[in-house]
Design an enzyme around this catalytic site. Structure first.
Site, PDB file in Angstrom:
ATOM      1  N   HIS A  45      -1.624 -10.195  12.329  1.00  0.00           N
ATOM      2  CA  HIS A  45      -1.148  -8.930  11.754  1.00  0.00           C
ATOM      3  C   HIS A  45      -0.815  -8.032  12.948  1.00  0.00           C
ATOM      4  CE1 HIS A  45      -0.734  -5.193   9.769  1.00  0.00           C
ATOM      5  NE2 HIS A  45      -1.860  -4.684  10.264  1.00  0.00           N
ATOM      6  N   ASN A  71       5.671  -1.427  12.294  1.00  0.00           N
ATOM      7  CA  ASN A  71       4.651  -1.898  11.359  1.00  0.00           C
ATOM      8  C   ASN A  71       5.228  -2.010   9.949  1.00  0.00           C
ATOM      9  OD1 ASN A  71       2.234  -2.635  10.215  1.00  0.00           O
ATOM     10  ND2 ASN A  71       1.096  -0.813  10.866  1.00  0.00           N
ATOM     11  N   CYS A 128      -3.235  -3.614   4.505  1.00  0.00           N
ATOM     12  CA  CYS A 128      -2.251  -4.583   5.019  1.00  0.00           C
ATOM     13  C   CYS A 128      -2.583  -6.017   4.616  1.00  0.00           C
ATOM     14  CB  CYS A 128      -2.155  -4.479   6.532  1.00  0.00           C
ATOM     15  SG  CYS A 128      -1.846  -2.811   7.106  1.00  0.00           S
ATOM     16  N   GLU A 147       0.852  -1.194   0.000  1.00  0.00           N
ATOM     17  CA  GLU A 147       0.000   0.000   0.000  1.00  0.00           C
ATOM     18  C   GLU A 147       0.889   1.246   0.000  1.00  0.00           C
ATOM     19  OE1 GLU A 147      -2.061   0.631   3.877  1.00  0.00           O
ATOM     20  OE2 GLU A 147      -1.227  -1.317   4.407  1.00  0.00           O
ATOM     21  N   SER A 177      -7.045  -2.727   6.757  1.00  0.00           N
ATOM     22  CA  SER A 177      -8.071  -1.719   7.014  1.00  0.00           C
ATOM     23  C   SER A 177      -8.862  -1.435   5.748  1.00  0.00           C
ATOM     24  CB  SER A 177      -7.421  -0.418   7.486  1.00  0.00           C
ATOM     25  OG  SER A 177      -6.901  -0.585   8.768  1.00  0.00           O
TER      26      SER A 177
HETATM   27  N1  CAA Z   1       2.170   2.566  30.945  1.00  0.00           N
HETATM   28  C1  CAA Z   1       1.599   1.480  30.384  1.00  0.00           C
HETATM   29  N2  CAA Z   1       0.559   1.564  29.495  1.00  0.00           N
HETATM   30  C2  CAA Z   1       0.103   2.796  29.153  1.00  0.00           C
HETATM   31  C3  CAA Z   1       0.650   3.971  29.711  1.00  0.00           C
HETATM   32  C4  CAA Z   1       1.727   3.830  30.647  1.00  0.00           C
HETATM   33  N3  CAA Z   1       2.311   4.880  31.208  1.00  0.00           N
HETATM   34  N4  CAA Z   1      -0.006   5.012  29.191  1.00  0.00           N
HETATM   35  C5  CAA Z   1      -0.954   4.522  28.330  1.00  0.00           C
HETATM   36  N5  CAA Z   1      -0.876   3.182  28.318  1.00  0.00           N
HETATM   37  C6  CAA Z   1      -1.675   2.244  27.514  1.00  0.00           C
HETATM   38  C7  CAA Z   1      -3.129   2.578  27.453  1.00  0.00           C
HETATM   39  O1  CAA Z   1      -3.822   2.138  28.593  1.00  0.00           O
HETATM   40  C8  CAA Z   1      -3.527   1.829  26.185  1.00  0.00           C
HETATM   41  O2  CAA Z   1      -3.642   0.463  26.492  1.00  0.00           O
HETATM   42  P1  CAA Z   1      -4.936  -0.382  26.022  1.00  0.00           P
HETATM   43  O3  CAA Z   1      -5.055  -0.182  24.534  1.00  0.00           O
HETATM   44  O4  CAA Z   1      -4.610  -1.770  26.393  1.00  0.00           O
HETATM   45  O5  CAA Z   1      -6.089   0.204  26.754  1.00  0.00           O
HETATM   46  C9  CAA Z   1      -2.289   1.961  25.302  1.00  0.00           C
HETATM   47  O6  CAA Z   1      -1.220   2.338  26.175  1.00  0.00           O
HETATM   48  C10 CAA Z   1      -2.421   2.997  24.212  1.00  0.00           C
HETATM   49  O7  CAA Z   1      -2.839   4.182  24.791  1.00  0.00           O
HETATM   50  P2  CAA Z   1      -3.875   5.136  24.055  1.00  0.00           P
HETATM   51  O8  CAA Z   1      -5.040   4.317  23.574  1.00  0.00           O
HETATM   52  O9  CAA Z   1      -4.120   6.291  24.903  1.00  0.00           O
HETATM   53  O10 CAA Z   1      -2.973   5.525  22.791  1.00  0.00           O
HETATM   54  P3  CAA Z   1      -3.216   6.584  21.669  1.00  0.00           P
HETATM   55  O11 CAA Z   1      -4.470   7.341  21.855  1.00  0.00           O
HETATM   56  O12 CAA Z   1      -1.958   7.366  21.595  1.00  0.00           O
HETATM   57  O13 CAA Z   1      -3.422   5.712  20.323  1.00  0.00           O
HETATM   58  C11 CAA Z   1      -3.319   4.008  18.657  1.00  0.00           C
HETATM   59  C12 CAA Z   1      -2.963   4.395  20.111  1.00  0.00           C
HETATM   60  C13 CAA Z   1      -4.823   4.164  18.436  1.00  0.00           C
HETATM   61  C14 CAA Z   1      -2.922   2.575  18.421  1.00  0.00           C
HETATM   62  C15 CAA Z   1      -2.539   4.955  17.698  1.00  0.00           C
HETATM   63  O14 CAA Z   1      -1.168   4.718  17.851  1.00  0.00           O
HETATM   64  C16 CAA Z   1      -2.901   4.794  16.238  1.00  0.00           C
HETATM   65  O15 CAA Z   1      -3.828   5.419  15.757  1.00  0.00           O
HETATM   66  N6  CAA Z   1      -2.147   3.919  15.473  1.00  0.00           N
HETATM   67  C17 CAA Z   1      -2.408   3.680  14.066  1.00  0.00           C
HETATM   68  C18 CAA Z   1      -3.642   2.828  13.822  1.00  0.00           C
HETATM   69  C19 CAA Z   1      -3.432   1.367  14.050  1.00  0.00           C
HETATM   70  O16 CAA Z   1      -2.321   0.863  14.057  1.00  0.00           O
HETATM   71  N7  CAA Z   1      -4.540   0.640  14.194  1.00  0.00           N
HETATM   72  C20 CAA Z   1      -4.485  -0.801  14.346  1.00  0.00           C
HETATM   73  C21 CAA Z   1      -5.679  -1.476  13.727  1.00  0.00           C
HETATM   74  S1  CAA Z   1      -5.750  -1.068  11.990  1.00  0.00           S
HETATM   75  C22 CAA Z   1      -4.584  -2.086  11.281  1.00  0.00           C
HETATM   76  O17 CAA Z   1      -4.179  -3.029  11.890  1.00  0.00           O
HETATM   77  C23 CAA Z   1      -4.093  -1.802   9.924  1.00  0.00           C
HETATM   78  C24 CAA Z   1      -2.789  -1.131  10.013  1.00  0.00           C
HETATM   79  O18 CAA Z   1      -1.733  -1.762  10.004  1.00  0.00           O
HETATM   80  C25 CAA Z   1      -2.800   0.318  10.170  1.00  0.00           C
END
Ligand code: CAA
Length: 384
Positions: free
Chosen positions: A234, A276, A112, A80, A308
């Site tokens: 994945h 990734n 992906c 992609e 996705s």
């Molecule tokens: N110590 C330990 N853990 C902590 C922490 C700390 N100090 N602070 C936060 N965390 C944890 C949170 O509790 C959370 O855990 P859970 O998910 O188990 O609840 C985790 O860290 C992430 O925290 P947030 O949800 O607050 O993180 P964020 O808002 O910054 O976003 C994300 C995380 C949504 C993955 C973001 O990085 C993102 O958008 N990534 C791209 C999208 C993606 O990869 N999606 C995956 C599915 S889509 C797909 O698979 C296709 C592809 O390849 C893109």
């Protein structure tokens, strides 16, 4: 029926990484959010001199002897992060590798999921043409942008797989379950170099799709979690697969839960240190499982592929007796160990100095490149 599957796997990622604890600190986050919450330790930094074609060539070169190259009848390139809206990356790749001209070379796109589409189409082709050898690629550069929520889930690299009859590594089961739905969780319009994503939503869709295809697979096959030695997911970031596994672990006995969890730890090791790869992530995770896990011949492995947009597939395969002969362990370990750590400032500079989308001619500084295949620049609007 002919036994068909993955005969060999090669993997390439460039020789630089940025440390996730350092990136977290630079972004004002607690390092444990990145290390534990997201589950990433190092992220591959992709220099301008590597694109999906050169990375794929570097991965494929690990598994192809001149004699094998002469027998490749088809190249299926899942990506992609393509470099042209018309011409397929597979055509560039076939040329770089010196493959025979009586080959089919095409590019497959569904986020992906592209490499899984390639693997399944290749397997079906080989079932009909048992002498055929198909090169399947998953190569990508995951870019969300500096200081975005997705930044911690970037990375890049390429996985190359040879699909044949009587494979060395994995015999694919001829049953799989797939699901497609028009979902806007992650996308990249043609005018953008970085992905758009509804991050939280995307993780929920991933988990829903996994549940759907896993349930359907069990109904089709009458198999249950007890039939599996390991699951490969994945892994856009390693926590994602961990959440997937947690969804189904209650279906297993405590003993199975322990061994499936240990297998998951093995399967996430290399992804945790690369980031990734989009299309290649599931197959890097499989390779990581083979490298670090305690698997034996005849173990059945489950695979969850997710792209996705969205498409999910659950399929499975059985490990073959000499599976360790299908990948170059020493070379892979050395490749990862020899990478150079760059500072966050250097990573940001490299991130923003990619080949421009506007210039017709551009020379890249190739002085530091050590890879066999690299991008030298663009001349007369053609990549060199
Ligand atoms: N110590 C330990 N853990 C902590 C922490 C700390 N100090 N602070 C936060 N965390 C944890 C949170 O509790 C959370 O855990 P859970 O998910 O188990 O609840 C985790 O860290 C992430 O925290 P947030 O949800 O607050 O993180 P964020 O808002 O910054 O976003 C994300 C995380 C949504 C993955 C973001 O990085 C993102 O958008 N990534 C791209 C999208 C993606 O990869 N999606 C995956 C599915 S889509 C797909 O698979 C296709 C592809 O390849 C893109």
């Amino acid at each position: 029926m002919t036994v068909v599957g993955i005969d060999k796997i090669g993997f390439y990622t460039p020789g630089m990484y940025v440390d996730m604890a350092e990136l977290a600190t630079a972004r004002g986050e607690d390092p444990n959010k990145y290390l534990i919450g997201i589950g990433q330790s190092k992220q591959a930094v992709i220099p301008p001199t590597q694109d999906v074609v050169t990375m794929a060539a570097n991965a494929a070169e690990q598994i192809l002897t001149p004699a094998l190259k002469a027998k490749i009848g088809m190249v299926l390139f899942g990506t992609e992060s393509g470099i042209d809206n018309s011409k397929a990356t597979a055509v560039y790749l076939a040329h770089l590798l010196g493959l025979p001209q009586n080959t089919r070379a095409i590019e497959l796109k569904q986020a992906c999921y592209g490499a899984t589409a390639g693997l399944q189409l290749a397997a079906d082709y080989v079932r009909v043409h048992p002498q055929a050898k198909v090169l399947v690629i998953g190569a990508d550069i995951a870019r969300y942008g500096l200081r975005t929520a997705g930044e911690v889930t970037q990375g890049g690299g390429a996985v190359a797989m040879l699909v044949t009859a009587d494979p060395t590594i994995l015999a694919l089961d001829d049953v799989s379950s797939y699901h497609t739905e028009d979902v806007m969780d992650f996308w990249r319009p043609t005018y953008r170099t970085e992905a758009l994503v509804d991050g939280k939503y995307s993780t929920n869709v991933y988990l829903d799709f996994f549940k759907t295809v896993w349930t359907d697979y069990q109904q089709q096959t009458q198999r249950s979690i007890a039939d599996f030695a390991a699951f490969a997911f994945h892994l856009p970031f390693t926590k994602m697969g961990r959440k997937g596994l947690r969804q189904i672990l209650p279906e297993a006995t405590p003993e199975q839960q322990a061994s499936l969890t240990a297998a998951f730890e093995a399967s996430q090791e290399d992804n945790r240190n690369v980031g990734n790869l989009y299309t290649g992530s599931l197959y890097l995770s499989f390779l990581s499982l083979l490298r670090h896990g305690q698997l034996v011949a005849n173990d059945r492995i489950g695979f969850f592929s997710y792209g996705s947009g969205a498409e999910g597939e659950f399929f499975s395969g059985v490990l073959q007796p000499n599976f360790r002969d299908g990948f170059a362990e020493e070379q892979l370990a050395k490749q990862l160990a020899d990478r150079r750590r760059v500072s966050v400032a250097d990573y940001e500079q490299i991130y923003t100095s990619q080949l421009s989308n506007n210039s017709r001619d551009e020379q890249l500084a190739v002085g530091e490149e050590t890879a066999t295949y690299y991008l030298a620049g663009r001349q007369h609007e053609q990549r060199q």
